[in-house]
Design an enzyme around this catalytic site. Structure first.
Site: not given
Ligand code: PGA
Length: 248
Positions: A9-11, A94, A96, A166, A172, A212, A233-234
């Site tokens: 997930n590149w956001k 998600h 966010e 999640e 993050g 994470s 994500g990251g």
């Molecule tokens: P993260 O994000 O791996 O950076 O914790 C995961 C996500 O939000 O899908």
């Protein structure tokens, strides 16, 4: 046996030129995996990602969609539009989006139904906040979110939904749920699906862990009985690191 599905997930990161070099670097590194590899990229990268990923085993997804097919919704993108350029997957709900863009269990449910209508596979996110976890409410929250997200879907649609558990406090932050905790939460989601749709369906649903995930912890998480891969994500922003997660 459920397969493992690893989705990046590149956001709101990566430009088209970075997308192209990323996929060119990633493709040879993951070409022999039996796991499913998905990259969920910003709208502006989708077309470049789809072209570059042609003839590879990398699938492309979006990070959100509107539930209507078209209409007066300035700034929105519909599932039908995504499908028209051959996008396969879409992340829905998600945390966010729930936190910053007013997504509710109701809009999440509408979007999932629309994703199926439009021929997309949804990756649906659920997860508890730190406060909810500390109050001992994790199971209650995530099973309720799951129930509301899937309400009104056919058995076949439920079977084809990917769920990403999640925990919000782990996204993050560098804090990961312990593998036992993550596995237990995912089991409770699977049990809830079994209660409503039957054990057979529940046993086939892919449920990922997210929060994470990195190459250093992917293996121990993904080897747990109920964790069917991850939403990353990251650590999905560097091709080599992401390939290590895919090839855990
Ligand atoms: P993260 O994000 O791996 O950076 O914790 C995961 C996500 O939000 O899908």
């Amino acid at each position: 046996m459920r397969k493992k599905v690893i989705a990046g997930n590149w956001k709101m990161n990566m430009l088209p030129n970075e997308t192209i070099s990323f996929i060119e670097e990633l493709a040879p590194l993951v070409k022999n995996t039996e796991n499913e590899v998905i990259l969920c990229v910003p709208y502006t990268d989708l077309f470049y990602a789809l072209l570059t990923a042609q003839n590879t085993n990398i699938k492309i997804g979006a990070q959100n969609m509107h539930y209507e097919e078209n209409g007066a919704y300035t700034g929105e993108i519909s599932g039908k539009m995504l499908k028209s350029i051959n996008v396969d997957y879409v992340i829905i709900g998600h945390s966010e989006r729930r936190q910053y863009f007013n997504e509710t269990d109701e809009t999440v449910n509408k979007k999932i139904k629309s994703a199926f209508r439009d021929g997309l596979k949804p990756i649906v996110c659920v997860g508890e906040t730190l406060e909810q976890r500390e109050a001992g409410k994790t199971e209650e929250i995530i099973t309720k979110q799951t129930e509301l997200a899937l309400a009104g879907l056919t058995n076949e649609q439920v079977q084809n939904t990917i769920i990403a558990y999640e925990p919000i406090w782990a996204i993050g932050t560098g804090k990961t749920a312990t593998k036992e905790d993550a596995n237990n939460s995912i089991k409770s989601i699977r049990n809830k699906i079994a209660q409503i749709y039957g054990q057979n369906i529940a046993d086939g649903v892919i449920i990922q862990y997210g929060g994470s995930v990195k190459s250093a912890n992917a293996k121990e998480l993904f080897e747990m009985s109920d964790i069917d891969g991850g939403l990353v994500g990251g650590a999905s922003l560097k091709a080599e690191e992401f390939s290590k997660i895919v090839n855990f």
